[in-house]
Scaffold this motif. Structure first.
Motif, short mmCIF file in Angstrom:
data_model
loop_
_atom_site.label_atom_id
_atom_site.label_comp_id
_atom_site.label_asym_id
_atom_site.label_seq_id
_atom_site.Cartn_x
_atom_site.Cartn_y
_atom_site.Cartn_z
N GLU A 118 41.76 67.91 72.29
CA GLU A 118 41.39 67.67 70.90
C GLU A 118 41.49 68.94 70.05
O GLU A 118 41.12 70.02 70.47
CB GLU A 118 39.96 67.13 70.84
CG GLU A 118 39.53 66.76 69.44
CD GLU A 118 38.12 66.21 69.41
OE1 GLU A 118 37.64 65.97 68.30
OE2 GLU A 118 37.51 66.02 70.47
N ILE A 119 41.99 68.75 68.83
CA ILE A 119 42.10 69.83 67.86
C ILE A 119 40.76 69.92 67.12
O ILE A 119 40.25 68.91 66.63
CB ILE A 119 43.21 69.53 66.82
CG1 ILE A 119 44.55 69.28 67.50
CG2 ILE A 119 43.30 70.65 65.79
CD1 ILE A 119 45.09 70.41 68.27
N MET A 120 40.21 71.10 67.05
CA MET A 120 38.97 71.33 66.31
C MET A 120 39.33 72.15 65.06
O MET A 120 40.01 73.17 65.18
CB MET A 120 37.96 72.11 67.15
CG MET A 120 37.57 71.41 68.44
SD MET A 120 36.75 69.83 68.21
CE MET A 120 35.29 70.33 67.36
N ILE A 121 38.86 71.69 63.90
CA ILE A 121 39.08 72.42 62.66
C ILE A 121 37.77 73.08 62.28
O ILE A 121 36.71 72.44 62.29
CB ILE A 121 39.55 71.49 61.52
CG1 ILE A 121 40.78 70.68 61.94
CG2 ILE A 121 39.81 72.29 60.25
CD1 ILE A 121 42.01 71.48 62.25
N ARG A 122 37.84 74.35 61.92
CA ARG A 122 36.65 75.11 61.59
C ARG A 122 36.89 75.93 60.33
O ARG A 122 37.95 76.52 60.16
CB ARG A 122 36.32 76.03 62.77
CG ARG A 122 35.07 76.85 62.64
CD ARG A 122 34.68 77.48 63.97
NE ARG A 122 35.69 78.31 64.57
CZ ARG A 122 35.67 79.65 64.57
NH1 ARG A 122 34.69 80.32 63.99
NH2 ARG A 122 36.63 80.32 65.16
N VAL A 127 40.74 77.11 60.22
CA VAL A 127 41.57 77.33 61.40
C VAL A 127 41.51 76.09 62.28
O VAL A 127 40.52 75.37 62.29
CB VAL A 127 41.13 78.58 62.22
CG1 VAL A 127 41.35 79.85 61.41
CG2 VAL A 127 39.71 78.46 62.71
N ALA A 128 42.60 75.87 62.99
CA ALA A 128 42.66 74.83 64.00
C ALA A 128 42.59 75.52 65.36
O ALA A 128 43.27 76.53 65.58
CB ALA A 128 43.97 74.05 63.88
N ALA A 170 45.84 67.47 60.80
CA ALA A 170 44.39 67.71 60.85
C ALA A 170 43.99 68.80 59.87
O ALA A 170 42.98 68.68 59.17
CB ALA A 170 43.97 68.07 62.27
N LEU A 171 44.77 69.88 59.79
CA LEU A 171 44.46 70.95 58.85
C LEU A 171 44.55 70.46 57.40
O LEU A 171 43.70 70.80 56.58
CB LEU A 171 45.42 72.13 59.05
CG LEU A 171 45.11 73.07 60.20
CD1 LEU A 171 46.29 73.98 60.48
CD2 LEU A 171 43.85 73.89 59.91
N ALA A 186 44.20 67.39 56.19
CA ALA A 186 43.08 66.50 55.86
C ALA A 186 41.79 67.30 55.65
O ALA A 186 41.03 67.04 54.71
CB ALA A 186 42.90 65.46 56.97
N ALA A 187 41.55 68.28 56.50
CA ALA A 187 40.34 69.10 56.37
C ALA A 187 40.39 69.94 55.10
O ALA A 187 39.37 70.08 54.41
CB ALA A 187 40.18 69.99 57.60
N ALA A 188 41.55 70.48 54.77
CA ALA A 188 41.69 71.29 53.55
C ALA A 188 41.41 70.44 52.31
O ALA A 188 40.73 70.89 51.38
CB ALA A 188 43.08 71.90 53.48
N GLU A 189 41.90 69.21 52.32
CA GLU A 189 41.65 68.32 51.18
C GLU A 189 40.16 68.00 51.05
O GLU A 189 39.61 68.02 49.95
CB GLU A 189 42.49 67.05 51.31
CG GLU A 189 43.97 67.30 51.13
CD GLU A 189 44.83 66.07 51.37
OE1 GLU A 189 44.28 64.96 51.59
OE2 GLU A 189 46.07 66.21 51.34
N ARG A 190 39.50 67.74 52.17
CA ARG A 190 38.05 67.46 52.13
C ARG A 190 37.27 68.67 51.63
O ARG A 190 36.37 68.54 50.79
CB ARG A 190 37.54 67.08 53.53
CG ARG A 190 37.88 65.68 53.97
CD ARG A 190 37.12 65.29 55.23
NE ARG A 190 37.31 66.20 56.35
CZ ARG A 190 38.31 66.12 57.22
NH1 ARG A 190 39.23 65.16 57.11
NH2 ARG A 190 38.40 66.98 58.22
N GLU A 191 37.59 69.84 52.14
CA GLU A 191 36.89 71.07 51.73
C GLU A 191 37.13 71.38 50.25
O GLU A 191 36.21 71.80 49.55
CB GLU A 191 37.33 72.25 52.60
CG GLU A 191 36.86 72.17 54.02
CD GLU A 191 35.39 72.49 54.21
OE1 GLU A 191 34.75 73.06 53.30
OE2 GLU A 191 34.86 72.15 55.30
N ALA A 192 38.35 71.17 49.79
CA ALA A 192 38.67 71.42 48.38
C ALA A 192 37.84 70.51 47.49
O ALA A 192 37.22 70.96 46.52
CB ALA A 192 40.17 71.22 48.13
#
Length: 176
Positions: free
Chosen positions: A3-7, A66-67, A110-111, A113-119
């Motif tokens: 699994e890829i973890m985004i942090r 980071v992933a 994954a990166l 999607a996470a960047a869009e959520r954080e933005a």
């Protein structure tokens, strides 16, 4: 690949990650990616680049993600606030990098999607980016419902010094 973890990294974690991020960046450039560095960029210059990103994270102008896979960093992306009084809602998606060994495994998706959520959580609902036409990155953004704006010829240099075009995209994260 597990699994890829985004942090999301804070300034201290960003400073600690500079070496790993510089290595990912240089590996992508060595594979031909046109992302700020040239093929012959010394590691120290890549480290200096990432130290400046860590400083921007500390100043609050950049979100750095980071992933990780099996405890190893395999990718990164930034959301940089426009930082202008008339653009409090806008940011740039920048330096989407996935180590060549991890490409094609969903890390970029994954990166993104996470960047869009954080933005969006930071109040940045209009994002822009540029990427090289005809690449996997362009396909990633198209699949992610980013809107193409146009192509600018001779925008930047490829790592070997040839001129290359860029394609501009934007995305309104507020949804329909």
């Amino acid at each position: 690949m597990t699994e890829i973890m985004i942090r999301r990294l804070d300034a201290e974690a960003a400073r600690e990650a500079c070496a790993a991020l510089a290595d990912i960046h240089r590996a992508c450039v060595a594979r031909g990616a046109s992302v700020s560095l040239m093929a012959d960029t010394p590691r120290e210059e890549a480290l200096a680049f990432w130290r400046s990103v860590a400083a921007d994270v500390g100043a609050g102008g950049t979100i750095l993600l980071v992933a990780e896979n099996d405890g190893r960093m395999v990718g990164t992306v930034q959301v940089c606030a426009a930082g202008r009084p008339n653009q409090p809602h806008r940011g740039d998606l920048a330096k989407m990098l996935v180590h060549p060994d991890a490409q094609g495994r969903g890390v970029g998706t994954a990166l993104l999607a996470a960047a869009e959520r954080e933005a969006l959580a930071a109040g940045l609902w209009l994002l822009v980016l540029d990427t090289t036409p005809g690449t996997a990155a362009e396909r990633l953004y198209t699949r992610g419902s980013w809107e193409p704006v146009g192509v600018i010829p001779d925008f930047a240099l490829w790592p070997d010094g040839r001129l290359g075009a860029t394609k501009l995209f934007y995305k309104d994260l507020r949804g329909g």
